[in-house]
Design an enzyme around this catalytic site. Structure first.
Site, PDB file in Angstrom:
ATOM      1  N   LEU B  13       0.902  -1.237  -0.031  1.00 31.03           N
ATOM      2  CA  LEU B  13      -0.087  -0.009   0.227  1.00 31.03           C
ATOM      3  C   LEU B  13       0.842   1.268  -0.008  1.00 31.03           C
ATOM      4  O   LEU B  13       1.943   1.167   0.130  1.00 31.03           O
ATOM      5  CB  LEU B  13      -1.024  -0.128   1.446  1.00 31.03           C
ATOM      6  CG  LEU B  13      -1.883  -1.117   1.177  1.00 31.03           C
ATOM      7  CD1 LEU B  13      -2.680  -1.053   2.701  1.00 31.03           C
ATOM      8  CD2 LEU B  13      -2.793  -0.919   0.264  1.00 31.03           C
ATOM      9  N   CYS B  14       0.139   2.492  -0.333  1.00 31.34           N
ATOM     10  CA  CYS B  14       1.052   3.763  -0.281  1.00 31.34           C
ATOM     11  C   CYS B  14       1.496   4.015   1.169  1.00 31.34           C
ATOM     12  O   CYS B  14       0.770   3.582   2.081  1.00 31.34           O
ATOM     13  CB  CYS B  14      -0.174   4.516  -0.707  1.00 31.34           C
ATOM     14  SG  CYS B  14       0.330   6.501  -0.357  1.00 31.34           S
ATOM     15  N   PRO B  15       2.716   4.470   1.103  1.00 28.55           N
ATOM     16  CA  PRO B  15       3.646   4.751   0.260  1.00 28.55           C
ATOM     17  C   PRO B  15       4.672   4.090  -0.375  1.00 28.55           C
ATOM     18  O   PRO B  15       5.476   4.483  -1.107  1.00 28.55           O
ATOM     19  CB  PRO B  15       4.278   6.000   0.726  1.00 28.55           C
ATOM     20  CG  PRO B  15       4.450   5.667   2.319  1.00 28.55           C
ATOM     21  CD  PRO B  15       3.350   4.697   2.417  1.00 28.55           C
ATOM     22  N   MET B  16       4.604   2.540   0.068  1.00 26.64           N
ATOM     23  CA  MET B  16       5.695   1.619  -0.389  1.00 26.64           C
ATOM     24  C   MET B  16       5.951   1.730  -1.888  1.00 26.64           C
ATOM     25  O   MET B  16       7.035   1.488  -2.318  1.00 26.64           O
ATOM     26  CB  MET B  16       5.278   0.419   0.429  1.00 26.64           C
ATOM     27  CG  MET B  16       5.188   0.443   1.715  1.00 26.64           C
ATOM     28  SD  MET B  16       6.527   1.228   2.538  1.00 26.64           S
ATOM     29  CE  MET B  16       8.145   0.173   1.687  1.00 26.64           C
TER      30      MET B  16
END
Lengths: 158, 77
Positions: B13-16
């Site tokens: 998921l964001c920010p990965m």
């Protein structure tokens, strides 16, 4: 030169801390140079598990006794439900491969996020610099924050 | 679309995804295409935004069920 960005981290709610680190780490990928300024309750995130020295004065001693939240034991601002809600949230986050707060701090540092602890908060809460985690770059006051904020394109207060 | 290097961000998921893209793009030679596999719907908007901020060329996104394949051409170091 990279554009600067600042985030004032005022709260120590788990959700707000996650949002702060998502923003700072995300900012690096967008070519910004973020500085996180931890003040008031936010300072708890930067404290070591155990203080090396007890603060002077009984009021500060009491405060440090009550103010026990650390990076790995933060609670949600809502849905905490005596720990059940926060435990479920951490479980979901783990399943979704979202880093924990201590992992977020490490990742932010590796990406070059600057971490500053507020000296006034340290004084009020009786926190010595030795009691802060080694990821802290600097301890400073409002002038340091504002000198960076003036140059920044993005300034946030969380 | 043909890619030279693939980055697997499946399930992240964001920010990965954008953090991994930022790290991976350093290994990609100029002129080559990086393929990003992601299940985060935000990638549809975040990848072009990342490209415009970082001066790289956004080639497009293909969707297969719940998986997105984004393509970035590295045009500068």
């Amino acid at each position: 030169m990279d554009d600067e960005m600042t985030i004032i981290v005022f709260s120590n709610d788990l959700d707000r801390i996650l949002a702060s680190f998502i923003l700072s780490t995300g900012a690096v990928t967008m070519g910004l140079k973020p500085t996180m300024f931890f003040t008031f309750w936010g300072l708890n995130v930067l404290k070591k598990e155990k203080a090396t020295r007890s603060p002077a004065g009984w009021i500060k001693k009491m405060m440090s006794l009550i103010n026990r939240r650390r990076a790995d034991s933060l609670k949600l601002s809502q849905f905490h439900m005596f720990g059940i809600g926060t435990a479920f949230m951490k479980k979901i986050m783990n399943k979704s491969k979202i880093p924990s707060v201590p992992e977020m701090i490490t990742m932010a540092k590796e990406l070059g996020v600057k971490i500053i602890a507020c000296t006034t908060t340290m004084e009020i809460m009786g926190v010595h610099q030795d009691d802060l985690i080694e990821e802290v770059d600097n301890v400073a006051g409002v002038a340091t924050y504002l000198s960076t904020a003036k140059l920044s394109k993005v300034n946030l207060f969380v | 679309m043909k890619a030279d290097i693939t980055l697997d961000c499946y399930g992240l998921l964001c920010p990965m995804p954008i953090i991994k893209i930022t790290q991976k793009i350093k290994e990609v030679p100029v002129g080559q295409v990086l393929e990003v596999i992601s299940t985060d719907e935000g990638i549809k908007s975040d990848l072009p935004a990342w490209c415009s901020s970082n001066g790289q060329e956004f080639l497009g996104i293909e969707q297969e069920d719940d998986t997105y394949k984004g393509y970035v051409k590295k045009i500068k170091d």
